[in-house]
Write a protein that holds these residues in place. Structure first.
Motif, short mmCIF file in Angstrom:
data_model
loop_
_atom_site.label_atom_id
_atom_site.label_comp_id
_atom_site.label_asym_id
_atom_site.label_seq_id
_atom_site.Cartn_x
_atom_site.Cartn_y
_atom_site.Cartn_z
N TYR A 230 29.07 -16.97 -0.46
CA TYR A 230 29.52 -16.94 -1.85
C TYR A 230 29.82 -18.35 -2.35
O TYR A 230 29.38 -18.75 -3.43
CB TYR A 230 30.77 -16.07 -1.96
CG TYR A 230 31.40 -16.08 -3.34
CD1 TYR A 230 30.82 -15.37 -4.38
CD2 TYR A 230 32.56 -16.81 -3.59
CE1 TYR A 230 31.38 -15.37 -5.64
CE2 TYR A 230 33.13 -16.82 -4.85
CZ TYR A 230 32.54 -16.10 -5.87
OH TYR A 230 33.10 -16.11 -7.12
N ARG A 231 30.52 -19.12 -1.52
CA ARG A 231 30.91 -20.45 -1.99
C ARG A 231 29.71 -21.36 -2.18
O ARG A 231 29.70 -22.21 -3.06
CB ARG A 231 31.90 -21.07 -1.01
CG ARG A 231 33.30 -20.54 -1.28
CD ARG A 231 34.26 -21.00 -0.24
NE ARG A 231 34.98 -19.87 0.30
CZ ARG A 231 35.56 -19.87 1.49
NH1 ARG A 231 35.46 -20.92 2.27
NH2 ARG A 231 36.22 -18.81 1.89
N VAL A 234 27.75 -19.98 -5.49
CA VAL A 234 28.30 -20.32 -6.80
C VAL A 234 27.97 -21.76 -7.18
O VAL A 234 27.73 -22.06 -8.36
CB VAL A 234 29.83 -20.07 -6.92
CG1 VAL A 234 30.12 -18.59 -6.88
CG2 VAL A 234 30.61 -20.82 -5.89
N ALA A 276 23.95 -13.99 -11.35
CA ALA A 276 25.12 -13.55 -12.13
C ALA A 276 25.54 -12.18 -11.64
O ALA A 276 26.73 -11.90 -11.47
CB ALA A 276 24.77 -13.51 -13.62
N GLY A 277 24.55 -11.33 -11.38
CA GLY A 277 24.82 -10.01 -10.82
C GLY A 277 25.51 -10.13 -9.47
O GLY A 277 26.48 -9.42 -9.18
N ILE A 279 27.43 -12.53 -8.38
CA ILE A 279 28.83 -12.93 -8.53
C ILE A 279 29.68 -11.76 -9.00
O ILE A 279 30.79 -11.55 -8.51
CB ILE A 279 28.93 -14.14 -9.50
CG1 ILE A 279 28.32 -15.37 -8.83
CG2 ILE A 279 30.37 -14.41 -9.89
CD1 ILE A 279 28.21 -16.57 -9.72
N HIS A 280 29.13 -10.96 -9.92
CA HIS A 280 29.88 -9.79 -10.39
C HIS A 280 29.97 -8.72 -9.30
O HIS A 280 30.96 -8.01 -9.21
CB HIS A 280 29.23 -9.20 -11.64
CG HIS A 280 29.50 -10.01 -12.87
ND1 HIS A 280 28.71 -11.07 -13.24
CD2 HIS A 280 30.48 -9.93 -13.80
CE1 HIS A 280 29.20 -11.61 -14.35
NE2 HIS A 280 30.27 -10.94 -14.71
N ALA A 281 28.91 -8.63 -8.49
CA ALA A 281 28.91 -7.60 -7.44
C ALA A 281 30.08 -7.81 -6.50
O ALA A 281 30.66 -6.85 -5.99
CB ALA A 281 27.59 -7.66 -6.67
N ARG A 282 30.45 -9.06 -6.28
CA ARG A 282 31.54 -9.35 -5.36
C ARG A 282 32.87 -8.85 -5.91
O ARG A 282 33.85 -8.80 -5.19
CB ARG A 282 31.62 -10.85 -5.10
CG ARG A 282 30.39 -11.37 -4.41
CD ARG A 282 30.70 -12.11 -3.15
NE ARG A 282 32.00 -12.74 -3.19
CZ ARG A 282 32.75 -12.91 -2.12
NH1 ARG A 282 32.33 -12.53 -0.96
NH2 ARG A 282 33.91 -13.51 -2.23
N ALA A 283 32.93 -8.54 -7.20
CA ALA A 283 34.17 -8.05 -7.78
C ALA A 283 34.06 -6.57 -8.12
O ALA A 283 34.89 -6.03 -8.83
CB ALA A 283 34.53 -8.86 -9.02
N THR A 284 32.99 -5.93 -7.64
CA THR A 284 32.77 -4.53 -7.99
C THR A 284 32.92 -3.66 -6.75
O THR A 284 32.33 -3.98 -5.72
CB THR A 284 31.36 -4.34 -8.58
OG1 THR A 284 31.19 -5.26 -9.65
CG2 THR A 284 31.18 -2.93 -9.08
N ARG A 285 33.68 -2.62 -6.89
CA ARG A 285 33.89 -1.73 -5.76
C ARG A 285 32.55 -1.16 -5.31
O ARG A 285 31.73 -0.76 -6.13
CB ARG A 285 34.82 -0.59 -6.17
CG ARG A 285 35.28 0.25 -5.02
CD ARG A 285 35.95 1.53 -5.48
NE ARG A 285 36.68 1.38 -6.73
CZ ARG A 285 36.49 2.19 -7.77
NH1 ARG A 285 35.62 3.16 -7.71
NH2 ARG A 285 37.20 2.03 -8.86
N TRP A 287 30.12 -2.72 -4.00
CA TRP A 287 29.03 -3.68 -4.03
C TRP A 287 29.31 -4.90 -3.16
O TRP A 287 28.43 -5.71 -2.91
CB TRP A 287 28.74 -4.13 -5.46
CG TRP A 287 27.84 -3.16 -6.13
CD1 TRP A 287 28.21 -1.99 -6.73
CD2 TRP A 287 26.42 -3.24 -6.26
NE1 TRP A 287 27.11 -1.35 -7.23
CE2 TRP A 287 26.00 -2.10 -6.96
CE3 TRP A 287 25.46 -4.18 -5.86
CZ2 TRP A 287 24.66 -1.85 -7.24
CZ3 TRP A 287 24.13 -3.95 -6.16
CH2 TRP A 287 23.74 -2.79 -6.84
N ARG A 288 30.55 -5.05 -2.75
CA ARG A 288 30.86 -6.16 -1.86
C ARG A 288 30.20 -5.87 -0.52
O ARG A 288 29.91 -4.74 -0.20
CB ARG A 288 32.38 -6.23 -1.69
CG ARG A 288 32.92 -7.61 -1.58
CD ARG A 288 34.43 -7.52 -1.54
NE ARG A 288 35.01 -8.75 -1.02
CZ ARG A 288 35.40 -9.74 -1.80
NH1 ARG A 288 35.27 -9.64 -3.09
NH2 ARG A 288 35.92 -10.83 -1.27
N LEU A 295 21.50 -8.88 -2.73
CA LEU A 295 21.25 -9.55 -4.01
C LEU A 295 21.00 -11.04 -3.80
O LEU A 295 20.11 -11.63 -4.43
CB LEU A 295 22.45 -9.36 -4.95
CG LEU A 295 22.49 -8.04 -5.71
CD1 LEU A 295 23.72 -7.99 -6.61
CD2 LEU A 295 21.23 -7.88 -6.56
#
Lengths: 323, 540
Positions: A230-231, A234, A276-277, A279-285, A287-288, A295
Motif C-alpha cells: 500500500y505504501r 500510494v 483509486a479503486g 486505495i478505496h478498497a483498503r477502506a472497504t469491508r 475488500w481488504r 486490484l
C-alpha cells in the motif's frame, strides 16, 4: 561521435543484461535456499523477517529506518548479498547505457519504445535498489530483476531503433517531465504488484494451500506485505496522477485539447481508476486483503498492457514507438 | 465513506451492521426507501463498485475508433464490420465517452462522491473546532505505549510535555484523569482537509470540463500559403460549437499564412533522412480592425489570439493547376490541398472543374515531391521536400454531380458514372507534369499546367473559457491527494502518575487515525525528547 555513443550504450545494456541474468539466478537460488533452510536455523529468520523493521521509520512515509534496524538486514545470507551486489553493478551499467543513449541522441533517452524500455527498466531497478534503504525487500529481487530482464530482452530485440531526431510533436519540456514521472510511477507500481503477489501466496499458504512454497515462511506475513504494498502504491498513485495532469497540459499545447480520449489517454485513465479503486478498497469491508491485492496486480498488468499492446496495436496519437 | 466520523482510510471492520439487514426490517415508506437508496449510493462499497465499473466501461472506447478522436477510423470500421457496426452503434460504442451508459456511471459516481463529501466536510468542520478528547484511562492498551520516570513533578512534567507537543504541531488539552494530570493532543487535521479538497476538486474538474465544452468551440481550416483564415463560421471547413455557443463568441480576427517552413533531415548518410526536424508557420494576424502582427505557430507553440488558441496540426502540398480551354482562356487556376499519404508526402488530390470547358472534368491526381521510379516501375516519393516534383493525373469527363444540390466530398471522386479520357484505361496515357509543365488535354478540351506548388497547413482554432479552471482544480486534486496520503493523523497522550513513594512515572501512547506507519516511532521520539527536556529543566 553519435555512432560511438550508441555503441557504448548497446555494449553497456548487453553487459547489464548478462549481469542481471546472474543476479536473477542468485535471487532465485536464495529463494530455494530459504525453502531448504526453513526452520533449520534461527539465523535466516532473524535476517529475513522484515516484519520487525516496520515498527521503525518515522512520520514520513518513506523515511529512513533507524540505522540499528537496517544493520542486520544489510548483511543477509551469501546468495542474497551476491545477488543484490550484482544487481547494483548491473544497474550502474544500465544507467550508463541510458546516459550514452541520451548523449548519442542529444536529448532525453525516452522518445521511442526502445529508449523508453531502456530507461523505464533502469528506473524500476533503481526504485528497487533505493527502497532497500527504507525496507529490506530484497526477496522481490527475482521478480524485479526477472521482469526488467524480460523487458530489456524484448526491447533490444523487438523494439530497437536507431537514434533519430525528435519529431516536432515531442519537442517539448513536457517530454522530460511527463514520461520520466510516468516511469517513476511504474517503478513503484511494479514493486507494489510484486509485494501483492507474495501477499496472495502468503494468504494461500496461511489458508493451508500453496504448501509447497516453503520459502514463504521466511517472508513477512500477508497483512505486513499488504501494508508495504500500500505504501509503495500510494507513492506510485501520486506520480501517476501527476503524469495524467502533465500529459493533459502537454496535450493542450501539442494537440490543441487537454483531453480527447486518445487510446493512451483512455488507458492512463483506466489505470488511475483501478488504483483509486485499490486505495478505496483498503477502506472497504470485505475488500481488504486478497481482493485489494488482486486490484494492485491488475493495475500493474494494465500499466504493462498500456505500454506494450496499446503502443503497438492500438491506433492513437501516442504513436511514437518508432516501429 | 459513509461514516463521516471516521478518517478516510479507516478500515471498516465491523460486520455488525451488515448482519442487521437479515433481522426483521421495519416497513419503509417512500421517504424511507429514498433514504435507503441514498445510503446505498453513498456507501463506500457502491463508490468502489462504480469506480471499478468506470474503469471497465472505458475499455470498449479504446478498442473501437471514436467519432471524437478518429472519425475516419469509425467510417472505416463500419465498412469493414457491416454486421457488428449497427449493434455497436445501438450501444453508442462509437461515442463511448458521451454515451448514456458511460455518463450514467460517472454521474452516479459523482453523486455518490458528493453525498460523501458534504457530511464529512460538516463533521471535519466540527472536529477542527473541537478540543482533543479526554485521555483514555488505560494507555497500556494503546499503540506505542511506553513509560519513563520523570525527574520533575507531575504537573510540571505535563506542562513541558504540552509545550513539546504544541511545537510539533499538535493541538493540546489538559485533563486530570483519576487524579493524574495528563495532556491529550491531536494533529494531522490537514489529512482530512486534503482528502476533502481532493474529492471536491474532482467535482470541480468535472464541472469545469462541462462548462468549457458547453461554452467553447473548435474549428478547423486548411490554409494555403498566401491565403488567410478568418474567425467566422463561414470560413471554417468544419466547426464544432459547444451546447451554449452563440455566434457572438467568435471574436473577429484573421490569420494569414505567409509561409510554411518545414525542416527535414537532409543528411544522406543518416537513417533518419527526410525525417521532420521542425515545422514553422509564419503568419500575420489581424485582430478586429487593428494593426497586422507577424507571428509564428509551431507544433508545441500555438498562437494565442483573442481568447482562442490556434494550433498547427497538419500540412502538405496544395499544387496550383491551371486549366485553359481550347482558345487559351483560363477556366481554372487555384491551389488544391492534397492529402499526404506517407512520411515523404506522397499525396492524393481530387480536382473538380464543373464549368468553363465543353465537358465537366474530374481529375484524380497523385503528387510526388521527390519522384523516383521504384523497381516495380511505379512512382514513389523518396523525400518530403520539393527536389523533383511530379504530378500524375487521371482525367475523367461526365456529370460530377455538383449541381444536384447534394453535398459531395471534396476529397473523393465517384468515377462510376464518369468516363476516363486520360489514364490507365483510356486511349491517352496518364498525364505527368513537372513544375511549370503544360500539356494538352485529350479530345481537344484544352490544356493543363502545373503552375506552382505552395504548401498548406491545417489550423485548429480552440476556445475553451474554462480551461484554466480545469488546470486549477487538477492542481488542487494533486495537492489534496498528497496531503491526504502522507500527512499522518494521530492522537498522542502523556499522563504523569505519581506513585505512593512520590516518584513520578510518565506514560506515553498514541492512536492512529488512518494509515500511520510511523506512529510507534513518533511516540518513542516524543517520550525521548520529553525526558531530555525534563532532565535539562531539573538540572538548571
Amino acid at each position: 561521435m553519435t555512432e560511438n555513443f550508441v555503441l557504448y550504450s548497446n555494449i553497456a545494456v548487453y553487459s547489464a543484461m548478462a549481469i542481471y541474468t546472474i543476479a536473477f539466478i542468485m535471487f532465485t537460488l536464495d529463494l530455494s535456499r530459504r525453502s531448504a533452510n526453513v526452520g533449520a536455523t534461527a539465523e535466516v529468520g532473524a535476517t529475513i523477517r522484515v516484519g520487525q523493521l516496520a515498527s521503525a521509520g518515522s512520520t514520513d512515509l518513506l523515511e529512513r529506518v533507524d540505522s540499528s534496524a537496517t544493520a542486520p538486514a544489510a548483511k543477509g545470507p551469501r546468495y542474497l548479498r551476491a545477488a543484490f551486489a550484482l544487481t547494483a553493478f548491473g544497474w550502474a551499467l544500465h544507467v550508463g547505457a541510458v546516459f550514452f543513449r541520451g548523449f548519442a541522441a542529444g536529448r532525453v533517452p525516452w522518445a521511442n519504445m526502445f529508449e523508453f524500455t531502456l530507461t523505464a527498466t533502469a528506473i524500476i531497478v533503481g526504485v528497487f535498489l533505493l527502497v532497500q534503504v527504507w525496507q529490506d525487500l530484497r526477496f522481490l529481487g527475482s521478480f524485479v530483476v526477472g521482469f526488467s530482464l524480460i523487458a530489456l530482452g524484448v526491447g533490444t530485440t523487438n523494439f530497437y531503433v536507431d537514434v533519430v531526431p525528435l519529431p516536432p510533436a515531442l519537442q517539448s519540456a513536457w517530454l522530460v517531465i511527463h514520461v520520466f514521472v510516468a516511469s517513476l510511477g511504474t517503478g513503484f507500481f511494479a514493486l507494489g504488484a510484486a509485494l501483492s503477489v507474495v501477499q496472495l501466496l502468503q494468504a494461500r499458504r496461511a489458508a493451508g494451500k500453496a504448501v509447497g512454497l516453503k520459502f514463504l515462511d521466511t517472508l513477512p506475513a500477508a497483512d505486513k506485505l499488504e501494508n508495504l504494498a500500500y505504501r509503495l502504491i500510494v507513492v506510485g498513485f501520486v506520480f501517476w496522477t501527476f503524469t495524467l495532469i502533465a500529459g493533459a497540459v502537454w496535450a493542450e499545447r501539442a494537440w490543441g485539447r487537454y483531453w480527447g480520449w486518445d487510446t493512451k489517454e483512455v488507458w492512463t485513465f483506466i489505470i488511475w481508476t483501478i488504483f483509486a479503486g485499490y486505495i478505496h478498497a483498503r477502506a472497504t469491508r470485505g475488500w481488504r486483503g486478497s481482493r485489494s491485492a488482486w486490484l494492485a496486480i491488475i493495475g500493474f498488468g494494465a500499466v504493462v498492457f498500456n505500454f506494450t499492446i496499446v503502443n503497438l496495436f492500438f491506433k492513437g496519437l501516442h504513436a511514437y514507438s518508432g516501429l | 465513506m459513509t461514516d463521516s466520523s471516521r478518517p478516510s482510510d479507516h478500515f471498516d471492520s465491523s460486520a455488525a451492521r451488515k448482519g442487521d439487514d437479515r433481522v426483521v426490517q421495519p416497513k419503509l415508506g417512500p421517504i424511507g426507501y429514498l433514504r435507503f437508496f441514498w445510503r446505498q449510493l453513498t456507501s463506500m462499497k457502491t463508490a468502489l463498485f462504480l469506480l471499478l465499473l468506470l474503469a471497465i466501461a472505458a475499455i470498449p472506447g479504446s478498442l473501437v475508433p471514436q467519432v471524437s478522436s478518429d472519425p475516419n477510423g469509425v467510417i472505416q470500421f463500419k465498412a469493414n464490420n457491416p454486421t457488428l457496426a449497427p449493434i455497436l452503434e445501438t450501444f453508442q460504442v462509437f461515442t463511448t465517452y458521451s454515451s448514456v451508459w458511460f455518463s450514467a456511471i460517472y454521474l452516479l459516481l459523482f453523486v455518490s462522491l458528493i453525498g460523501c463529501v458534504i457530511p464529512r466536510t460538516r463533521h471535519h468542520f466540527d472536529a477542527l473546532r473541537a478540543r482533543p478528547p479526554k485521555t483514555p484511562a488505560n494507555l497500556q492498551r494503546l499503540e506505542g505505549f511506553t513509560t519513563r520516570s520523570s525527574p520533575a513533578a507531575a504537573e510540571a512534567a505535563i506542562a513541558v510535555g504540552q509545550q513539546l507537543l504544541k511545537r510539533q504541531g499538535y493541538r493540546t488539552e489538559l485533563y486530570t484523569i483519576n487524579g493524574s494530570p495528563t495532556v491529550s493532543a491531536e494533529r494531522g487535521y490537514l489529512r482530512e482537509t486534503g482528502n476533502l479538497v481532493f474529492h471536491s476538486a474532482l467535482i470541480g474538474v468535472l464541472i469545469a470540463v462541462g462548462l468549457g465544452g458547453g461554452f467553447g468551440y473548435t474549428g478547423q481550416r486548411v490554409v494555403v500559403e498566401g491565403y488567410a483564415l478568418s474567425n467566422s463560421l463561414a470560413s471554417y471547413d468544419s466547426f464544432n460549437p459547444g451546447r451554449f455557443f452563440t455566434d457572438a463568441a467568435l471574436e473577429p480576427y484573421s490569420i494569414g499564412l505567409d509561409s510554411f517552413v518545414p525542416t527535414y533531415d537532409d543528411d544522406l548518410t543518416s537513417s533518419s533522412l527526410g525525417q521532420v526536424l521542425d515545422y514553422t508557420a509564419n503568419v500575420t494576424s489581424t485582430l478586429g480592425g487593428g494593426e497586422p502582427q507577424k507571428a509564428t505557430i509551431k507544433v508545441n507553440e500555438p498562437l494565442a489570439i483573442a481568447g482562442t488558441s490556434v494550433y498547427l496540426l497538419g500540412n502538405g502540398y496544395a499544387p496550383v493547376v491551371t486549366v485553359r480551354d481550347s482558345d487559351g482562356n483560363t477556366v481554372f487556376s487555384q491551389p488544391t490541398a492534397f492529402l499526404p499519404q506517407d512520411a515523404n508526402l506522397f499525396s492524393l488530390g481530387i480536382i473538380k472543374i464543373p464549368d468553363g470547358l465543353k465537358q465537366q472534368i474530374g481529375i484524380r491526381a497523385l503528387f510526388y515531391p521527390t519522384a523516383v521510379l521504384t523497381n516495380l516501375g511505379t512512382l514513389a516519393s523518396s523525400y518530403p521536400d520539393l527536389v523533383n516534383p511530379e504530378l500524375t493525373m487521371e482525367v475523367y469527363t461526365g456529370d460530377l454531380g455538383l449541381d444536384n444540390g447534394r453535398g459531395t466530398n471534396a476529397y473523393a471522386l465517384d468515377t462510376d458514372s464518369l468516363t476516363q479520357i486520360a489514364g490507365r484505361t483510356a486511349d491517352s496515357p496518364t498525364i505527368k507534369l513537372g513544375l511549370g509543365d503544360s500539356i494538352d488535354l485529350p479530345n481537344g478540351l484544352g490544356s493543363i499546367e502545373l503552375t506552382a506548388i505552395p504548401r498548406f497547413v491545417s489550423l485548429d482554432v480552440h476556445h475553451d473559457p474554462a480551461q484554466v479552471w480545469v488546470l486549477i482544480f487538477a492542481i488542487l486534486v494533486l495537492a489534496g491527494l498528497v496531503t491526504s496520503l502522507f500527512i499522518p493523523r494521530r492522537r498522542m497522550w502523556i499522563t504523569a502518575v505519581t506513585a505512593a513513594d512520590g516518584s513520578v512515572g510518565l506514560e506515553y501512547a498514541g492512536l492512529a487515525r488512518g494509515d500511520d506507519p510511523g506512529l510507534n516511532a513518533a511516540v518513542s521520539e516524543i517520550a525521548g525528547k520529553h525526558v531530555d527536556q525534563l532532565g535539562l529543566k531539573v538540572e538548571s
